[in-house]
Structures are given as C-alpha cells and as structure tokens.
Design a protein around this motif. Structure first.
Motif, PDB file in Angstrom:
ATOM      1  N   CYS A  65       0.830  -1.209   0.000  1.00 31.91           N
ATOM      2  CA  CYS A  65       0.000   0.000   0.000  1.00 31.91           C
ATOM      3  C   CYS A  65       0.858   1.250   0.000  1.00 31.91           C
ATOM      4  CB  CYS A  65      -0.911  -0.011   1.226  1.00 31.91           C
ATOM      5  SG  CYS A  65      -1.945   1.460   1.349  1.00 31.91           S
ATOM      6  N   HIS A  66       0.617   2.140  -0.967  1.00 31.71           N
ATOM      7  CA  HIS A  66       1.442   3.342  -1.058  1.00 31.71           C
ATOM      8  C   HIS A  66       1.343   4.196   0.196  1.00 31.71           C
ATOM      9  CE1 HIS A  66      -2.370   3.594  -3.172  1.00 31.71           C
ATOM     10  NE2 HIS A  66      -2.493   4.836  -2.734  1.00 31.71           N
ATOM     11  N   GLN A  70       4.675   4.914   2.487  1.00 32.70           N
ATOM     12  CA  GLN A  70       5.149   6.281   2.685  1.00 32.70           C
ATOM     13  C   GLN A  70       5.157   6.717   4.145  1.00 32.70           C
ATOM     14  OE1 GLN A  70       6.886   6.922   0.100  1.00 32.70           O
ATOM     15  NE2 GLN A  70       6.091   8.960  -0.271  1.00 32.70           N
ATOM     16  N   ARG A 128      -3.545  -2.867  -5.325  1.00 30.73           N
ATOM     17  CA  ARG A 128      -2.175  -3.384  -5.303  1.00 30.73           C
ATOM     18  C   ARG A 128      -2.020  -4.420  -4.196  1.00 30.73           C
ATOM     19  NH1 ARG A 128       3.320  -1.865  -4.063  1.00 30.73           N
ATOM     20  NH2 ARG A 128       4.575  -2.261  -5.915  1.00 30.73           N
ATOM     21  N   TYR A 370       2.251   1.568  -8.779  1.00 29.84           N
ATOM     22  CA  TYR A 370       1.731   2.309  -7.624  1.00 29.84           C
ATOM     23  C   TYR A 370       0.663   3.289  -8.092  1.00 29.84           C
ATOM     24  CZ  TYR A 370       4.955   0.896  -3.913  1.00 29.84           C
ATOM     25  OH  TYR A 370       5.626   0.204  -2.953  1.00 29.84           O
ATOM     26  N   GLY A 373      -2.661   8.056  -6.142  1.00 25.51           N
ATOM     27  CA  GLY A 373      -3.038   8.562  -4.824  1.00 25.51           C
ATOM     28  C   GLY A 373      -4.349   9.319  -4.818  1.00 25.51           C
ATOM     29  N   ALA A 391       1.383   9.901  -1.705  1.00 28.00           N
ATOM     30  CA  ALA A 391       1.453   9.011  -2.851  1.00 28.00           C
ATOM     31  C   ALA A 391       2.210   9.669  -3.996  1.00 28.00           C
ATOM     32  CB  ALA A 391       0.048   8.616  -3.310  1.00 28.00           C
ATOM     33  N   LEU A 394       5.980   9.441  -3.638  1.00 28.96           N
ATOM     34  CA  LEU A 394       6.487   8.116  -3.998  1.00 28.96           C
ATOM     35  C   LEU A 394       6.610   7.991  -5.516  1.00 28.96           C
ATOM     36  CD1 LEU A 394       7.163   5.214  -3.128  1.00 28.96           C
ATOM     37  CD2 LEU A 394       4.749   4.684  -3.249  1.00 28.96           C
ATOM     38  N   LYS A 395       5.553   8.428  -6.206  1.00 31.26           N
ATOM     39  CA  LYS A 395       5.546   8.338  -7.660  1.00 31.26           C
ATOM     40  C   LYS A 395       6.666   9.187  -8.250  1.00 31.26           C
ATOM     41  CE  LYS A 395       3.021   6.386  -9.804  1.00 31.26           C
ATOM     42  NZ  LYS A 395       3.174   5.030 -10.358  1.00 31.26           N
ATOM     43  N   GLN A 398       9.909   7.503  -8.051  1.00 33.01           N
ATOM     44  CA  GLN A 398      10.022   6.407  -9.014  1.00 33.01           C
ATOM     45  C   GLN A 398      10.257   6.931 -10.429  1.00 33.01           C
ATOM     46  OE1 GLN A 398       7.203   3.192  -8.773  1.00 33.01           O
ATOM     47  NE2 GLN A 398       8.445   2.421  -7.091  1.00 33.01           N
TER      48      GLN A 398
END
Lengths: 444, 324, 211, 214
Positions: A65-66, A70, A128, A370, A373, A391, A394-395, A398
C-alpha cells in the motif's frame, strides 16, 4: 503544456468548496449499523467468505500500500480497513457465528466513523494489496463492499457526497450538463472539427468526462480528431455523455445504477457496437465490469477505454502515427482502474511505441504499478489531501529513478493528482495524456 | 602435536585443576611385575594398545582424564558457577535496593533506535539463549536443585527433554548469533569515548551521565563478551552436538569444560544485561520492543548518538527545503 | 554381604575374546555395544599382555558422581547398576569412567547416543527380577539365579575372575605367591625382560635406584 | 484410565472427529454463501486465471519481494519444514502406518529430520517475532492468531523434545498438544491451509476474466 494552470488552480479551489455543498443524509444515526449490516449480508458470497477466512494477518498487504509505504503507519494496513466486514462475517455469517457472538464485540457506531476515514480517505481501491496477498485475498474488492455499506449508512465523506448527490439529483458532475457540453462542442466546431452530436444511429458511442470539458480540452479535441481520422460512424450524446460515475466511487448503488443505466439505454437505442470510455479511470470498470451487473443482463455492445481503442487500432495497423516522440524518454503510469482492474496494459504501450518515444518502465509497473493517490474519489475528499501528497512523493521518486522526461498516463484522475502534486512541489516534469499525444501525432 | 588439546586444556583448566599425578615411577626396591603392567596400561610409555572391539577409545585401558573430569564437574564447576550466578543475582538485587533504577522524565517525542529486523534478530537470539539457558541449567544443576523434590522419574523426563532441546536449539543460536553480530558489530567497535565512559563507570563515579554514542562502553563490553563467549559455546557446542567430528573422548571432555565455563560467564553477564534492560534503565525495554525511545532517554543515555540524529534530521530538512 | 568384583589376571589372559562373546550372547546386548572387551598391549612384541575389561563396579563410582540425572545405584552386593528409564544418553559417565565401560548404541549427529549400556555383573537392573523387561533392557540376571557372570564362568584360562572380592583376592594372592616362587627359581632378570623392553638408559636408572 | 490411555484413546478419536467434521463444516458454510455471478463480457478465461493464481501466489508479487524478505524466509522455512516433518519424519510415518493404517513410505534420515526441524523452528520463530514486533501485524493480529502460533510452537517444541523417543511422557505430551491443535484447527486461522485455495481461486477467476495476470 495543454492545461492552463490557472484554470487548474481554480478547479482545485472549487473542489475544496465541495464539502460545504453536501446535503445531510437521510440515514438516522441509530440505523447506521443496521444499514451497514444489510449491505454486508447481501454482498458476502462464497468468494468474499473465502477471502475473509483465508487471511492469516501476515501484514504483507501493508507493504503493497502506497500510504503505508510512505508513512509506516499500521492504520493503513489494507486488511485492517476491512475489520467491520470481518467482524460481521464472523459474528453473523461465518461457520462459527454462535461462538463468535459470545466472544467478539459487535460493530458499533463509533467504529463506523473510524473506518469511514480508512476506506474513503486512505484507500484508493487501487488493488495493489490484492496482488501482493499470498493468500489471494482480494482486499480492493472488499473495500468496495465496505464503501457500499458505509454509503448505505449515509457515511460518505462530505466532498464525495456532494458530487454523488449532484449526479444523483441533477445528473451532472461539477455542474457540467448538456449546455456545457454543447459549448465545448461549439468551440471545437469553430476550430473546424466535425462533431456528430445526438445521431440517431451510430456504431460507436463516445463518452466524455466533466474534467475533459472543464480542464483537458485537448483530450476532447484529440478524441474528436482521432474518431474522424479513423472514419468511424460515431456520436456523442447530450443525454449520456458523462462517463464518470460517482455512485460507484462513493459506493451509493442507486446513483451508480442510474448513471450507468443512462448510458446503456442510449447505447442500445442508437445501436452502438462499441462504447468508448474517455480517459476517466473509474468510468472504465464502472461500465466494462459493473455495467452489465447493474443492468441485469449482458450488454449488447463492447466497452473500451479510449487508450485501449486507439491501441487496438495501432496494433491492427489501422492507425499509423507520426513518430513525434523521437529522442524523448518517457514513462507510462498504468491507471489502476484501467490497468490492474481492467487488463489494459499492452494497448497504451503499443501506442507509445508507435509514437517513437524511448519508453522506460517505472520500477513498479503494469499490474504492480503504484497508484497516483487520487483514485476512487480521493481527489474530491478534502481530508485526503495529505495522503494524496504522500502518494505523489512516492511516484515522483520512481519517475526520477527512471530518468524519464515526462510522465504519461491515460486517466484524468491520475492526471489531476499528478498536476496537483507538480503544482505543490514545483516539479519540472510534464504530465501528459496519451490521447492528447496521439492527437498531435495524427497524420495530416 | 598430536596432543595439542592437552595444552589448551592445561591453559584453560590450570586454575581449576591441581596437578594430580606427581608420583613418578615406582621407587620400590623390588619391582612388582604387576606395577610394570599397570604403568604400561596407563599409557605412561605411550605404547599403543589394540582391541578387537570397535568403539570410541576402546583401545584405551585406563582413561586418565576421567578422575579430572569428575573432580572438575562435582567439586568445581557446579560449586563455583553456582556461586557466580547467585553472586551476580544478589549483587544486582543489592544494587537495585540501594540505588534503584535510572529514570528520565519523558519528553513524549519518540525517535527510532532499532529497526524491525534488528529487533527481530535480537529477540530471536534472546529467545534461543533463554531456551538454551533453561535446558542447560537443568542439565548442569538439575540433579542438585530439581531432582530432590521432583523425584528421579519426573526429573528424567525433564532432563531428557532438556538434552534434546539443548542439542536442537544450539545450531539456531549460532545462526542467530552470526546474524546479530553482522547487524550490530559496526556500532560496537571500541572508541575513545567508551574508555572515558568506563572510567566513570557509566556515571556511577563523578556524577552525571558520561557521553556515549549509539552504544555505551558497558553495552560494547557485553557485546564482545557475547561474541567471544558465544563463539566459545558455539564451537564447543558443535563438537558436543556432532561427536563424530572428533576422535576419542578427550576432545569431548575438553569441549564440555569450555562449553560450561563460557556458558556460565554468558549467563552471568546476561543477568546484568537483563537487569539494565528492564529495571535498571527505564525505557530501554521499550526501545527493543517497539524500536522507539523517548528523546529525553536518548539524550540522557546516548547523547552523542542523539546529537548525530539531530544533525542528520537537520541536514535532511534543509536538503528538502533546497529541493523545493 | 558379599562385595562383587572382577579381576583379570594378565598373566593368564590369552586374548581369546571368549568372555566378550559369552557376554554378548548371554545378555543379548544390542548391536554395536560390547559390555566387555579384551585390550592387548604391546601386541606382537615382547611383554605382550592382554586384559579383559568391563565395568569394574567401583566402590566410589565416578560415573555415578557425574551423572546429571543420578541414574546409578549400587546394589547390596556392591554391583553398580543404572536405570535406563532415567538415563538421558548424555555420555558424561563415559567421560568419567576410568575403564571406558559405558557404551552407547549410537554415535550420531545431535549427540543422539541412545541409552547407556554397560556390564551389569549379570545382575539385571531395576526392573522386576527375572522379568522380560529386565532381560530386554539389561540382560540376564544370573546373580539372582545364584550364578556368577558368564564371562568369568566361561574363561578358559581362569584369567577372568568374578565373585566375592575376598574370595577373588585370596585366589589372586595365592597365584602371586606361586608365581613369585617360580620367578625366584628362574631369576628376576628374566622375568623383567619379559614384561618390558626397557630402554637402556631407563634400565640403568632403575637398577641404580634399586641400589 | 491413565492419562496415557486417555490421550491415546478417547481424546485421539475425539480430536480426529472434531478435526475432520470441523473442516468439512467450515468449508460447507463458506461455499453455501453461493457465488455472485458476473454478467460482464470476459476478456480472457476466468478459469485459466484461477488455475494460474493458485500457483503464482507461491512466489511474491513482482516488486514486493524486496520489502518482505523476512516474511518470505520465515514463511518458506516454516511451511516447507512443517510439511517435510509431517510427511517424512520417521516417527510420523510409523504413526500413520500404525494408527491410520496407511501404507508406510520411506521416511527421511535422522540428520535430515533434525535439520528440517531446525529450519522450521527458525521460520516459525521469525514469523512469530514478526507478528509480535511488527507494528502492522501487532495491530491486525487477533488473540486467535497468537494462540495458533503458540500452539504450533508448542507442538513442534514438544516433538523435538520427544525426539529421542525414550520417555513415554514426552511422547504423550506431544500427542496431547497435537490433539489440542487438531481440535483448535477448524475454529482458527489455521484453516487457511484449506481456505487459501478458495480465496486464490476467487481472486484468480475475477482477474482472469479481466485479462490481468494475477
């Protein structure tokens, strides 16, 4: 950059106003628990029962889970979001209900408020976790049930409720009705595009989304150009143009059914063979997977996401594109609702390859991508803003790891979330839409 | 160097074993043929004997170490290790009664001290250590402590279970110890500040807490006792667990001696560690359970680590600001 | 009460291993276990001697002292026995025994040795005398039948003696006296040569100390 | 009736009955909920998806493995060890042949038996420690989960302590704990040994129809 950031910021302001516009719900406080249980009772089938039975509380879902990744906050553990459902099952439907009624607490009013935050604010139903679970527990599927139950108890968060109520009562989303659609169509006609509206018979019924009319004009323009370029017999219908289904997002079944029924009726009436869903993430599963179930019988037409439709054309060689992306390194974000929940992975990639870009994959991609969000209505829930930001961070990390110059997606919801994120952090990478790029790459 | 282990034995057991066979060859006027034979038998001339029976040390007629082993086990090991363990416990008790546990006023803010993996490995090692301690203590002292009131039948069951459990859990200890060592050795290398900490006896002398890094001098000493003692119990334990690795019975006896002494030292030291981790220093246990410690605790007991943590946090936040 | 002892007369033992075989057969001891063994020193050299060894039934038995479960006991005949139901197979008795009497059926990994087994002076064990259980675990209880251990009974040269310590001591004393007489008749030097090939230096020193 | 007789006799048959009837009852009730049909047009075969999901979930999902190293190590060590012990430990094989009248098969050698127990133990301890120390599992674990861990641990521990098979009380203790576990099994999350198949099937079918590799 196609989107006017000032318009976008205005839109954000409008979204923040939403909670104030929400109407109170009809469900009295004392009946909430019963309302929740009624939905649980109806929705638990052998599949859900085996999911609930198979969980061993290993906690692996949290690692998918994002929001947990996080923050590290155990509250965000996906399976924890289903606690009331599990408790209901064990006490009232499970094989040892007689035993659990003695030893386990019943669902209480206060529980519902706590879980309202968990299943609405901090879950995007991205699924996810379902894909990480070693036991094959489909958590996202059950979050949908949780939302249905809470919606039935009148516990939809204010922002989401406002939109749901608008769609339920007026049939519009963000005040976009036939009039606003026609205004947008007129604007396109002025620029010389032929836009067939309300045709009696058509092979293809094209839907659009509020966000395309309000914000992403290029997406709508591209759709029109692509349809005309391919020479298909298509139409937009003023009575059934809205793909977004806030009944489904909020979990309120009455509105969901009404919204999808409107489109299905129109599609059947005009004899459409294909209904094309715009770049609106949840609109795809709402029609593709749930439409028939709401309708009560199989649909006599095919449902395709616009990215899927274009991809098929490219793969079948019916559409050739100018390689406008030579020398550009881009990465594709699979929208959860179209990818993980829809199975559309290869088509958008085929389109990107046809554009000649250097396509790099995100560290987590395809069915393990992912979430942005902002899915599942989080974008209109004001209290979820903090989570959306998490979220996005995080993206962003990436995307930066891939070295891509821009992030391409095929979902308005993802695009909105990313735009809000880039606006907040002053990120330098553009967020682009697949259909827009195709519009630019159409041969003259 | 066939008898290298004799030297090891002598070094290790020098304090525990008085010289026994001081008597030389017979000085009697008339030689007794029987005495000659028995001298031969005792291997004083190291003439190899033979037998048709296959077995461990079957060709040895008289086991010279037997009496030493009996003397070590009954007269020394059981007695002195009993004194040591009881002494450590009563010292800790006395200290706690006189001094009480250390406590700092909590700030309410928590900082991460131990990662999940570190905590899991710590408790894995601790759990296995505890199981081995209980089973080992039953084997070493049970005859004198448990047997009198449990009776031989019940005790036989307990002892048999202890022996099997001890033999099975031993290898797990090695795995856990190695894993633990890899995770923590970096933070346990001695530094100058530790010597100062030790001179001040961790704050018992000179008033106030002496500065310490992530681990203080005492913790580092415990770590190295654990590492070296653990290595000793592990290697000797492997020999005892897999007797086929060695020939004859003497290496096994030697391993048993090393194993016992090292284990008792470890257990005694672990009492100190357990006391300081629970009653002695309030808030430590929480650090190993949840991984979080109070900032005030960190500042009081590990000020250098706490400052480093703050510096890192500051650097990170300023980097984030610059990035935006 | 009589105190039971073994004595093996090295002057008489001819390493025939009859005692070993007799013991195995009489007590049906498990594979890999020999309660009694014959050890030969200086095999094939001058001064070769053989001794048959088993549990010597010590008055102050080291095995009993080190046993962590206290499974040994001494019968009123002075026979050291152990209880296999209590034994945990730790091997400590084997480390402490001067004679290597305790035997184990296995020598496997994780110190799996099985229950210790040793010479019982053909006196069985703690089980009911003459019972099948007693025979299975400990072998024949000949003592209860009024017989002595079979190893000694079978010894062809009467090297291995078993029985009341006083009687055995008397027999042995008699033998020593007889042998002393015969060695006086043949000269001590000859006798010494037979026992031990003493190095020249050693011999000189010993002679010197003899005066 | 002595304790041994009780554990070997009546309690054993009671445990056996509860174990099998409980499992059957629980599975029947789960399946009796019926399956909600799906009228949407499938993209691919749901059946293929469910077969796939049944096996694919033995490996971690792509990108997840690096975050769950401990779960993976512990989980695999424990489960593989447990099955190896259950099926191939010499005393167990002898037991099946004697008490359940199954044809005896080749058990594993003693050293392998011990080695496997060690690995299974490490696995179980890692999983259990993770359950207790990881904030996530601490939050979501119920008393039942802890009870399952403790019981399994005790069964394995007593089995190891009885390894020598020298002392009847230890065997009886192991046997008793196994019976307790068998009685507890159908009521607990230990049932995942069976329900995982149903759960994976349901997920695999759902996503298989959508053409998503589960």
């Amino acid at each position: 950059m196609a989107v006017d950031m000032n318009v976008f910021r205005g839109f954000l302001q409008q979204v923040r106003q939403l909670p104030a516009m929400a109407q109170p719900t009809e469900c009295p406080d004392t009946e909430r628990v019963a309302a929740v249980k009624a939905v649980f009772k109806e929705r638990i089938d052998a599949g859900v029962a085996s999911h609930l039975e198979a969980c061993v509380h290993c906690g692996i879902c949290a690692e998918a889970c994002h929001f947990f990744v996080q923050t590290g906050d155990p509250q965000f553990t996906p399976i924890h979001k289903l606690e009331p459902l599990r408790r209901f099952y064990r006490r009232e439907k499970g094989p040892f209900a007689w035993l659990y009624r003695l030893i386990e607490r019943d669902i209480e009013e206060t529980d519902l408020e706590q879980w309202q935050r968990l299943v609405y604010d901090s879950c995007t139903e991205c699924g996810r976790c379902s894909f990480a679970c070693p036991q094959g527990v489909d958590i996202a599927h059950m979050v949908v049930i949780m939302r249905r139950a809470l919606a039935n108890a009148g516990l939809i968060p204010a922002g989401l409720r406002a939109v749901e109520q608008e769609q339920g009562s007026q049939g519009t989303v963000f005040g976009v009705g036939p009039k606003q659609l026609m205004a947008a169509v007129e604007a396109l006609r002025v620029r010389g595009y032929e836009v067939p509206v309300d045709k009696d018979k058509a092979d293809v019924l094209v839907l659009t989304a509020t966000t395309d009319i309000l914000l992403f004009h290029d997406a709508m323009e591209s759709t029109v150009r692509i349809m005309n370029h391919l020479g298909v017999d298509w139409t937009i219908h003023t009575c059934a143009f809205e793909g977004a289904n806030f009944g489904m997002l909020s979990g309120y079944e009455k509105v969901q059914k009404a919204a999808s029924e409107r489109i299905i009726r129109e599609a059947i009436r005009c004899g459409a063979k294909v209904v094309i869903i715009p770049e609106c993430g949840h609109a795809y599963p709402a029609m593709r997977w749930e439409g028939a179930n709401e309708h009560g019988e199989p649909l006599p037409f095919e449902v395709m996401a616009i990215s899927e439709f274009i991809g098929r054309q490219v793969m079948d060689g019916k559409l050739s594109l100018k390689p406008i992306g030579k020398g550009r390194r881009v990465t594709y974000h699979d929208p959860c609702k179209v990818g993980r929940h829809g199975g559309v992975f290869d088509e958008p990639r085929a389109v990107l390859d046809a554009l000649g870009v250097e396509r790099v994959e995100l560290p987590d991609n395809r069915e393990m991508n992912y979430c942005c969000g902002g899915g599942a209505g989080l974008f209109v829930i004001d209290t979820a803003e903090r989570y959306r930001a998490l979220a996005f961070d995080l993206k962003r990390k990436q995307v930066e790891a891939t070295g891509a110059q821009s992030l391409i997606t095929a979902c308005d919801s993802c695009r909105l979330s990313f735009l809000a994120g880039t606006d907040r952090t002053q990120w330098d990478r553009p967020i682009e839409s697949l259909v827009e790029l195709v519009g630019q790459a159409l041969p003259d | 160097m066939r008898h290298w282990w004799v030297w090891v034995w002598l070094c290790l057991g020098a304090t525990l074993f008085p010289p026994v066979h001081a008597a030389g060859p017979s000085t009697d006027k008339v030689l007794n043929p029987g005495a000659e034979l028995w001298n031969e038998v005792r291997g004083r001339q190291a003439a190899p004997a033979t037998t048709q029976v296959q077995g461990r040390d079957s060709q040895v007629l008289v086991n010279e170490w037997g009496e030493h082993f009996r003397d070590y086990r009954r007269q020394r090991f059981v007695r002195y290790s009993g004194y040591l363990l009881a002494g450590v416990v009563s010292l800790l008790l006395l200290y706690h009664l006189l001094h009480g546990g250390l406590e700092v006023t909590e700030s309410g803010r928590k900082v991460l001290r131990f990662e999940l993996t570190e905590r899991i490995v710590h408790w894995l090692l601790a759990g296995v250590f505890l199981l081995l301690t209980v089973t080992g203590v039953v084997l070493a002292f049970g005859r004198f402590v448990v047997l009198p009131w449990s009776g031989p039948e019940v005790f036989a069951v307990i002892a048999s279970a202890s022996k099997e459990g001890h033999n099975l859990f031993g290898p797990l200890f090695i795995v856990a110890l190695l894993w633990f060592f890899v995770l923590f050795v970096g933070r346990n290398l001695p530094r100058l500040v530790d010597i100062y900490w030790l001179i001040r006896a961790g704050g018992m002398l000179g008033g106030g807490h002496p500065a310490a890094g992530f681990f203080n001098g005492g913790e580092k000493i415990w770590f190295w006792i654990l590492t070296i003692g653990g290595l000793a119990v592990s290697t000797s334990g492997v020999v005892l667990d897999f007797p086929a690795l060695v020939e004859g019975r003497n290496p096994l006896v030697l391993a048993l001696v090393v194993h016992g002494i090292a284990a008792v030292v470890l257990i005694a030291a672990s009492f100190g560690h357990m006391y300081l981790g629970t009653l002695g220093v309030k808030g430590s246990l929480e650090g190993m359970k949840s991984g979080l410690v109070d900032e005030a605790w960190a500042h009081a007991h590990h000020v250098l680590w706490y400052e480093e943590l703050n510096r890192k946090a500051q650097a990170e936040s300023s980097a984030r600001e610059q990035g935006q | 009460m009589a105190r039971m002892k073994f004595y093996c007369d090295a002057e008489r033992c001819i390493e025939c291993n009859g005692c070993v075989t007799a013991c195995k057969n009489e007590n049906e001891v498990p594979w890999g276990v020999n309660r009694r063994r014959v050890v030969t020193i200086k095999d094939g050299e001058r001064g070769e001697r053989s001794l048959s060894v088993a549990c010597m039934h010590c008055s102050d038995a080291p095995c009993a002292a080190v046993c962590p479960v206290d499974c040994f006991y001494t019968t009123k005949e002075g026979v050291v026995l152990h209880d296999k139901d209590i034994c945990i197979g730790c091997g400590y008795c084997f480390y402490a025994c001067p004679f290597g009497a305790p035997q184990f059926p296995e020598d496997g990994a994780f110190a799996s040795r099985g229950k210790m087994d040793k010479c019982t002076f053909c006196a069985g064990g703690p089980e009911e005398t003459g019972s099948a259980d007693e025979f299975r675990k400990y072998g024949r209880n000949r003592l209860a039948e009024g017989k002595l251990p079979l190893c000694a009974e079978m010894c062809a040269t009467k090297a291995l003696l078993a029985g009341d310590a006083n009687v055995i001591a008397d027999i042995y004393r008699q033998r020593v006296v007889n042998r002393a007489a015969s060695s006086l008749a043949h000269g001590v030097e000859l006798q010494r040569q037979k026992f031990r090939a003493t190095p020249e230096r050693e011999r000189t020193r010993t002679r010197g100390s003899e005066g | 009736m002595t304790v041994t007789e009780f554990v070997d006799g009546p309690l054993w048959y009671f445990a056996l009955a509860v174990f099998f009837l409980g499992i059957a009852w629980r599975l029947v009730v789960i399946l009796a909920n019926g399956w909600r049909g799906d009228l949407s047009r499938p993209r691919r075969s749901g059946l293929t998806g469910s077969v796939r999901a049944l096996f694919s979930r033995f490996a971690p999902a792509p990108g997840i493995g690096r975050r769950i190293g401990l779960h993976l190590t512990g989980g695999y060590l424990f489960h593989l060890g447990l099955f190896a012990l259950l099926l191939f430990a010499a005393p167990h094989v002898a037991f099946y042949a004697e008490r359940l009248s199954l044809p005896a098969w080749q058990p594993m050698p003693h050293w392998a038996f011990v080695l496997v127990s060690e690995l299974a133990f490490i696995g179980l301890m890692l999983l259990w420690l993770n359950r207790v120390l990881n904030p996530v599992t601490r939050l979501i674990s119920s008393t039942g989960d802890h009870l399952s861990s403790i019981l399994t641990f005790l069964v394995m521990l007593s089995g190891c302590l009885a390894l020598e098979q020298a002392h009847e009380p230890l065997r009886v203790l192991h046997f008793f704990l196994v019976e307790v576990l068998m009685i507890y099994f159908p009521f607990s999350s230990l049932m995942h040994a069976f329900t995982f198949v149903l759960s994976r099937e349901a997920l695999g079918y759902r996503y298989g129809r959508r053409g998503v590799p589960v």
